[in-house]
Design an enzyme around this catalytic site. Structure first.
Site, PDB file in Angstrom:
ATOM      1  N   SER A   1     -10.816   0.254   3.629  1.00  0.00           N
ATOM      2  CA  SER A   1     -10.082  -0.272   4.787  1.00  0.00           C
ATOM      3  C   SER A   1      -9.405   0.861   5.545  1.00  0.00           C
ATOM      4  O   SER A   1      -8.675   1.658   4.959  1.00  0.00           O
ATOM      5  CB  SER A   1      -9.032  -1.285   4.332  1.00  0.00           C
ATOM      6  OG  SER A   1      -9.642  -2.408   3.746  1.00  0.00           O
TER       7      SER A   1
ATOM      8  N   GLU B   1      -4.377   2.844   6.891  1.00  0.00           N
ATOM      9  CA  GLU B   1      -4.263   2.758   5.432  1.00  0.00           C
ATOM     10  C   GLU B   1      -4.955   3.959   4.812  1.00  0.00           C
ATOM     11  O   GLU B   1      -4.516   4.485   3.796  1.00  0.00           O
ATOM     12  CB  GLU B   1      -4.892   1.459   4.924  1.00  0.00           C
ATOM     13  CG  GLU B   1      -4.827   1.285   3.421  1.00  0.00           C
ATOM     14  CD  GLU B   1      -5.327  -0.073   2.975  1.00  0.00           C
ATOM     15  OE1 GLU B   1      -6.061  -0.126   1.974  1.00  0.00           O
ATOM     16  OE2 GLU B   1      -4.983  -1.084   3.606  1.00  0.00           O
TER      17      GLU B   1
ATOM     18  N   ARG C   1       0.805  -1.226   0.000  1.00  0.00           N
ATOM     19  CA  ARG C   1       0.000   0.000   0.000  1.00  0.00           C
ATOM     20  C   ARG C   1       0.844   1.285   0.000  1.00  0.00           C
ATOM     21  O   ARG C   1       0.386   2.326   0.471  1.00  0.00           O
ATOM     22  CB  ARG C   1      -0.971   0.017   1.191  1.00  0.00           C
ATOM     23  CG  ARG C   1      -1.935  -1.154   1.227  1.00  0.00           C
ATOM     24  CD  ARG C   1      -2.887  -1.173   0.035  1.00  0.00           C
ATOM     25  NE  ARG C   1      -3.749  -2.338   0.092  1.00  0.00           N
ATOM     26  CZ  ARG C   1      -3.502  -3.500  -0.530  1.00  0.00           C
ATOM     27  NH1 ARG C   1      -2.405  -3.633  -1.264  1.00  0.00           N
ATOM     28  NH2 ARG C   1      -4.340  -4.507  -0.437  1.00  0.00           N
TER      29      ARG C   1
END
EC number: 1.3.1.98
Length: 301
Positions: A225, A295, A174
């Site tokens: 998320s 995130e 990520r």
């Protein structure tokens, strides 16, 4: 600031909006105003905007389709550039795809699957733009952007435009080099896909969509998320084992469907969400000794 606005308008960079509430531009439906919001018509408009931002020594921020984003209740200082309609070009040549940074990721994955091109099935439920997906190495279903990207065209802070190869993007979970060492705007991405069986690809896409629909709260405003998975654990599992499923502060609630999602039940503030994030971090650390890292990107004043 007024002089900057006037110059931006005169330069015809695109739509120029002053004190524009950002809640309408995020999937969380939360966020205070941008001092100046620019929706550029083309790359030249972005380049000119950055020239003027540099001239006036003004802060600037880029957003895409507003997913995976939490904007402060106080909004964002300076200029916000929203990528979209001016960067939504698409060129498909056999298994090579070149696409603008503002192109919707779900739309792209759906279109390419119908053409029998495999590799983007994982993105069938990710509600962001191509640029944002490349920026953060978006992924799902055990795959991510780093598996298909060959290079990306980046507009850097100093106004230069250059291609970064897959290796130069320095992808990890990520993240990419654009979040750390070399901030910039993804103008275009080139993907290398595989020619496959259309029916099988479409079937995988549908399974992925069904899974997300059955396990994630896409019927409420949310930012996807909230936390990265702290290997070897899953963030959602830890949150649920801690007994936090359904916990609510103000209008923000930890989803009953999936612990790693915070939903806006109506009228939630960014502070409500931040308070929930802080609660989750502390609870998980106390109960399991695990550090949680977000995130979702938190930006603004």
């Amino acid at each position: 600031m007024e002089q900057l606005v006037n110059e931006l308008i005169q330069a015809n960079v695109g739509r120029v909006l002053v004190d524009e509430p950002l809640a309408r531009y995020t999937t969380m439906k939360i966020g205070g105003p941008a001092d100046i919001l620019i929706v550029p018509k083309r790359v030249a408009g972005i380049e000119k905007t950055l020239q003027l931002v540099k001239k006036y020594k003004t802060k600037w921020t880029v957003i895409g389709r507003g997913s995976n984003l939490l904007v402060s209740d106080l909004g964002i200082e300076g200029v916000v550039i929203r990528l979209g309609e001016g960067l939504d070009h698409l060129e498909v040549e056999k298994h090579r795809v070149r696409v603008g940074g503002g192109y919707p990721l779900i739309k792209l994955s759906t279109l390419l699957s119908r053409q029998g091109l495999a590799g983007l099935e994982f993105a069938s439920g990710i509600p962001g733009s191509v640029g944002g997906a490349v920026y953060m190495n978006a992924g799902a279903h055990k795959s991510d952007i780093s598996n298909i990207l060959s290079k990306a065209l980046i507009l850097f802070e100093d106004g230069t435009i250059d291609w970064l190869t897959h290796g130069e993007m320095e992808f990890s979970y990520r993240t990419s080099v654009l979040q750390t060492k070399r901030p910039g705007i993804v103008l275009e991405a080139e993907f290398q896909l595989q020619i496959g069986e259309r029916e099988r690809i479409v079937s995988v896409m549908q399974k992925n969509k069904d899974y997300r629909r059955e396990t994630q709260p896409w019927n409420h405003p949310c930012a996807g998320s909230v936390f990265r998975n702290p290997t070897p654990y899953f963030a959602g599992d830890l949150i649920e084992k801690a007994g936090l499923r359904g916990y609510q502060i103000g209008g923000a609630q930890i989803s009953e469907m999936h612990g790693n999602f915070i939903i806006n039940t109506g009228g939630a503030s960014a502070q409500d969400v931040l308070s929930l994030i802080a609660l989750i971090k502390q609870t998980i650390k106390d109960k399991f000794g695990v550090e949680m890292h977000t995130e979702v990107e938190i930006i603004g004043r």
